[in-house]
Design a protein around this motif. Structure first.
Motif, PDB file in Angstrom:
ATOM      1  N   ALA A   1      38.751  36.800  40.093  1.00  0.00           N
ATOM      2  CA  ALA A   1      39.136  35.983  39.801  1.00  0.00           C
ATOM      3  C   ALA A   1      40.062  35.315  41.257  1.00  0.00           C
ATOM      4  CB  ALA A   1      38.470  35.330  38.225  1.00  0.00           C
ATOM      5  N   LEU A   2      40.875  35.816  40.298  1.00  0.00           N
ATOM      6  CA  LEU A   2      42.331  35.024  40.498  1.00  0.00           C
ATOM      7  C   LEU A   2      42.646  35.474  42.729  1.00  0.00           C
ATOM      8  CD1 LEU A   2      45.139  36.451  37.843  1.00  0.00           C
ATOM      9  CD2 LEU A   2      43.944  33.775  38.816  1.00  0.00           C
ATOM     10  N   VAL A   3      42.381  36.292  43.006  1.00  0.00           N
ATOM     11  CA  VAL A   3      42.354  36.998  44.650  1.00  0.00           C
ATOM     12  C   VAL A   3      41.305  35.723  44.660  1.00  0.00           C
ATOM     13  CG1 VAL A   3      41.308  38.582  45.886  1.00  0.00           C
ATOM     14  CG2 VAL A   3      42.430  39.512  44.344  1.00  0.00           C
ATOM     15  N   LEU A   4      40.276  35.663  44.703  1.00  0.00           N
ATOM     16  CA  LEU A   4      39.381  34.142  45.530  1.00  0.00           C
ATOM     17  C   LEU A   4      40.168  33.363  44.980  1.00  0.00           C
ATOM     18  CD1 LEU A   4      37.075  33.026  46.642  1.00  0.00           C
ATOM     19  CD2 LEU A   4      36.120  32.775  44.162  1.00  0.00           C
ATOM     20  N   GLN A   5      40.530  32.145  44.320  1.00  0.00           N
ATOM     21  CA  GLN A   5      41.555  31.236  43.861  1.00  0.00           C
ATOM     22  C   GLN A   5      43.032  31.349  44.966  1.00  0.00           C
ATOM     23  OE1 GLN A   5      41.815  28.198  42.078  1.00  0.00           O
ATOM     24  NE2 GLN A   5      39.546  28.917  41.317  1.00  0.00           N
ATOM     25  N   ARG A   6      43.540  32.808  45.559  1.00  0.00           N
ATOM     26  CA  ARG A   6      44.014  32.607  46.149  1.00  0.00           C
ATOM     27  C   ARG A   6      43.550  32.430  47.845  1.00  0.00           C
ATOM     28  NH1 ARG A   6      48.353  36.856  44.429  1.00  0.00           N
ATOM     29  NH2 ARG A   6      49.500  36.340  42.491  1.00  0.00           N
ATOM     30  N   LEU A   7      42.810  32.924  47.910  1.00  0.00           N
ATOM     31  CA  LEU A   7      41.839  32.472  48.896  1.00  0.00           C
ATOM     32  C   LEU A   7      41.855  31.523  49.189  1.00  0.00           C
ATOM     33  CD1 LEU A   7      39.831  36.401  48.824  1.00  0.00           C
ATOM     34  CD2 LEU A   7      41.791  35.461  50.913  1.00  0.00           C
ATOM     35  N   MET A   8      40.791  30.637  48.319  1.00  0.00           N
ATOM     36  CA  MET A   8      40.769  29.224  48.414  1.00  0.00           C
ATOM     37  C   MET A   8      41.933  28.375  48.764  1.00  0.00           C
ATOM     38  SD  MET A   8      37.838  29.376  45.242  1.00  0.00           S
ATOM     39  CE  MET A   8      37.737  27.358  44.561  1.00  0.00           C
ATOM     40  N   ASN A   9      42.780  28.609  48.480  1.00  0.00           N
ATOM     41  CA  ASN A   9      43.918  28.005  48.328  1.00  0.00           C
ATOM     42  C   ASN A   9      44.124  28.091  50.157  1.00  0.00           C
ATOM     43  OD1 ASN A   9      44.709  27.088  46.192  1.00  0.00           O
ATOM     44  ND2 ASN A   9      46.163  28.610  44.970  1.00  0.00           N
ATOM     45  N   VAL A  10      44.282  29.703  50.877  1.00  0.00           N
ATOM     46  CA  VAL A  10      44.546  29.357  51.724  1.00  0.00           C
ATOM     47  C   VAL A  10      43.755  29.177  52.661  1.00  0.00           C
ATOM     48  CG1 VAL A  10      44.215  31.595  53.852  1.00  0.00           C
ATOM     49  CG2 VAL A  10      44.995  32.060  51.457  1.00  0.00           C
ATOM     50  N   ASP A  11      42.377  29.047  52.763  1.00  0.00           N
ATOM     51  CA  ASP A  11      41.369  28.543  53.529  1.00  0.00           C
ATOM     52  C   ASP A  11      40.177  28.331  52.438  1.00  0.00           C
ATOM     53  OD1 ASP A  11      39.176  28.268  55.507  1.00  0.00           O
ATOM     54  OD2 ASP A  11      39.208  29.878  56.089  1.00  0.00           O
ATOM     55  N   GLN A  12      39.949  26.879  52.802  1.00  0.00           N
ATOM     56  CA  GLN A  12      39.370  25.876  51.921  1.00  0.00           C
ATOM     57  C   GLN A  12      38.042  25.758  52.213  1.00  0.00           C
ATOM     58  OE1 GLN A  12      40.752  22.475  50.734  1.00  0.00           O
ATOM     59  NE2 GLN A  12      42.801  23.315  49.640  1.00  0.00           N
ATOM     60  N   THR A  13      37.734  25.819  53.594  1.00  0.00           N
ATOM     61  CA  THR A  13      36.036  25.967  54.542  1.00  0.00           C
ATOM     62  C   THR A  13      35.689  27.183  53.699  1.00  0.00           C
ATOM     63  OG1 THR A  13      37.608  26.198  56.211  1.00  0.00           O
ATOM     64  CG2 THR A  13      37.801  24.076  55.406  1.00  0.00           C
ATOM     65  N   ARG A  14      36.582  28.461  54.042  1.00  0.00           N
ATOM     66  CA  ARG A  14      35.845  29.582  53.922  1.00  0.00           C
ATOM     67  C   ARG A  14      35.649  30.187  53.082  1.00  0.00           C
ATOM     68  NH1 ARG A  14      36.838  33.830  57.778  1.00  0.00           N
ATOM     69  NH2 ARG A  14      35.061  35.219  58.217  1.00  0.00           N
ATOM     70  N   PHE A  15      35.797  29.819  51.793  1.00  0.00           N
ATOM     71  CA  PHE A  15      36.220  29.973  50.241  1.00  0.00           C
ATOM     72  C   PHE A  15      35.742  29.346  49.513  1.00  0.00           C
ATOM     73  CE2 PHE A  15      38.310  33.135  52.702  1.00  0.00           C
ATOM     74  CZ  PHE A  15      37.604  34.597  52.561  1.00  0.00           C
ATOM     75  N   THR A  16      34.563  29.292  48.687  1.00  0.00           N
ATOM     76  CA  THR A  16      34.109  28.443  47.191  1.00  0.00           C
ATOM     77  C   THR A  16      33.768  29.383  46.216  1.00  0.00           C
ATOM     78  OG1 THR A  16      31.358  29.045  47.429  1.00  0.00           O
ATOM     79  CG2 THR A  16      32.778  26.749  48.170  1.00  0.00           C
ATOM     80  N   ASN A  17      33.453  29.197  44.964  1.00  0.00           N
ATOM     81  CA  ASN A  17      32.774  29.711  43.587  1.00  0.00           C
ATOM     82  C   ASN A  17      32.463  30.432  44.305  1.00  0.00           C
ATOM     83  OD1 ASN A  17      35.306  28.725  42.500  1.00  0.00           O
ATOM     84  ND2 ASN A  17      34.322  26.615  41.772  1.00  0.00           N
ATOM     85  N   LYS A  18      31.069  30.556  44.796  1.00  0.00           N
ATOM     86  CA  LYS A  18      30.081  31.126  45.267  1.00  0.00           C
ATOM     87  C   LYS A  18      30.417  32.398  45.682  1.00  0.00           C
ATOM     88  CE  LYS A  18      26.746  27.003  45.421  1.00  0.00           C
ATOM     89  NZ  LYS A  18      25.377  26.950  46.711  1.00  0.00           N
ATOM     90  N   SER A  19      31.825  32.773  46.512  1.00  0.00           N
ATOM     91  CA  SER A  19      32.255  33.697  47.097  1.00  0.00           C
ATOM     92  C   SER A  19      32.596  34.387  46.067  1.00  0.00           C
ATOM     93  CB  SER A  19      33.175  33.163  47.639  1.00  0.00           C
ATOM     94  OG  SER A  19      32.777  32.090  48.765  1.00  0.00           O
ATOM     95  N   LEU A  20      32.504  34.383  44.428  1.00  0.00           N
ATOM     96  CA  LEU A  20      33.241  34.708  43.843  1.00  0.00           C
ATOM     97  C   LEU A  20      32.561  36.772  43.666  1.00  0.00           C
ATOM     98  CD1 LEU A  20      35.491  35.501  41.700  1.00  0.00           C
ATOM     99  CD2 LEU A  20      33.638  34.568  39.989  1.00  0.00           C
ATOM    100  N   ARG A  21      31.419  37.046  43.727  1.00  0.00           N
ATOM    101  CA  ARG A  21      30.955  38.331  43.602  1.00  0.00           C
ATOM    102  C   ARG A  21      31.027  39.145  44.689  1.00  0.00           C
ATOM    103  NH1 ARG A  21      29.850  42.459  40.939  1.00  0.00           N
ATOM    104  NH2 ARG A  21      28.109  43.622  41.718  1.00  0.00           N
ATOM    105  N   THR A  22      31.173  38.373  46.050  1.00  0.00           N
ATOM    106  CA  THR A  22      31.554  39.259  47.302  1.00  0.00           C
ATOM    107  C   THR A  22      32.688  39.783  47.112  1.00  0.00           C
ATOM    108  OG1 THR A  22      30.196  37.994  48.445  1.00  0.00           O
ATOM    109  CG2 THR A  22      31.676  38.651  49.572  1.00  0.00           C
ATOM    110  N   VAL A  23      33.733  39.176  46.178  1.00  0.00           N
ATOM    111  CA  VAL A  23      35.894  39.582  46.402  1.00  0.00           C
ATOM    112  C   VAL A  23      35.245  40.771  44.864  1.00  0.00           C
ATOM    113  CG1 VAL A  23      37.416  38.527  45.267  1.00  0.00           C
ATOM    114  CG2 VAL A  23      35.910  36.964  47.046  1.00  0.00           C
ATOM    115  N   GLN A  24      34.490  40.344  44.191  1.00  0.00           N
ATOM    116  CA  GLN A  24      34.520  40.638  43.399  1.00  0.00           C
ATOM    117  C   GLN A  24      34.104  42.445  43.279  1.00  0.00           C
ATOM    118  OE1 GLN A  24      31.875  39.576  40.791  1.00  0.00           O
ATOM    119  NE2 GLN A  24      32.933  38.787  39.161  1.00  0.00           N
TER     120      GLN A  24
END
Length: 82
Positions: A22-45
């Motif tokens: 979840a924190l990895v996803l938050q960091r990714l969302m900070n890097v690229d807000q257009t590519r990553f959303t909360n829906k990306s969590l399972r992929t990141v997990q």
């Protein structure tokens, strides 16, 4: 989806082994807000879990290889019986 960021994610996980997906996803969302959303969590997990498994296997195999000369006989049975 994660390929362009794999090196960065692995660096984060190496620096902070307890970092959650979840924190990895938050960091990714900070890097690229257009590519990553909360829906990306399972992929990141799934990716984080796989990379952690790889790391564990590398550690175990590395440790095994370091001690393997101790586990292998120095000579063959034929040489011992002579």
């Amino acid at each position: 989806m994660l390929e362009p960021y794999e090196a960065q994610i692995r660096a984060w996980l190496e620096a902070e082994p307890t970092l959650s997906a979840a924190l990895v996803l938050q960091r990714l969302m900070n890097v690229d807000q257009t590519r990553f959303t909360n829906k990306s969590l399972r992929t990141v997990q799934i990716a984080v879990k796989a990379w952690r498994k790889e790391t564990v296997v590398e550690i175990i195999i590395g440790d095994w290889m370091a001690i393997s000369p101790l586990l292998q006989p120095a000579t063959s049975l034929g040489n011992i019986l002579r």
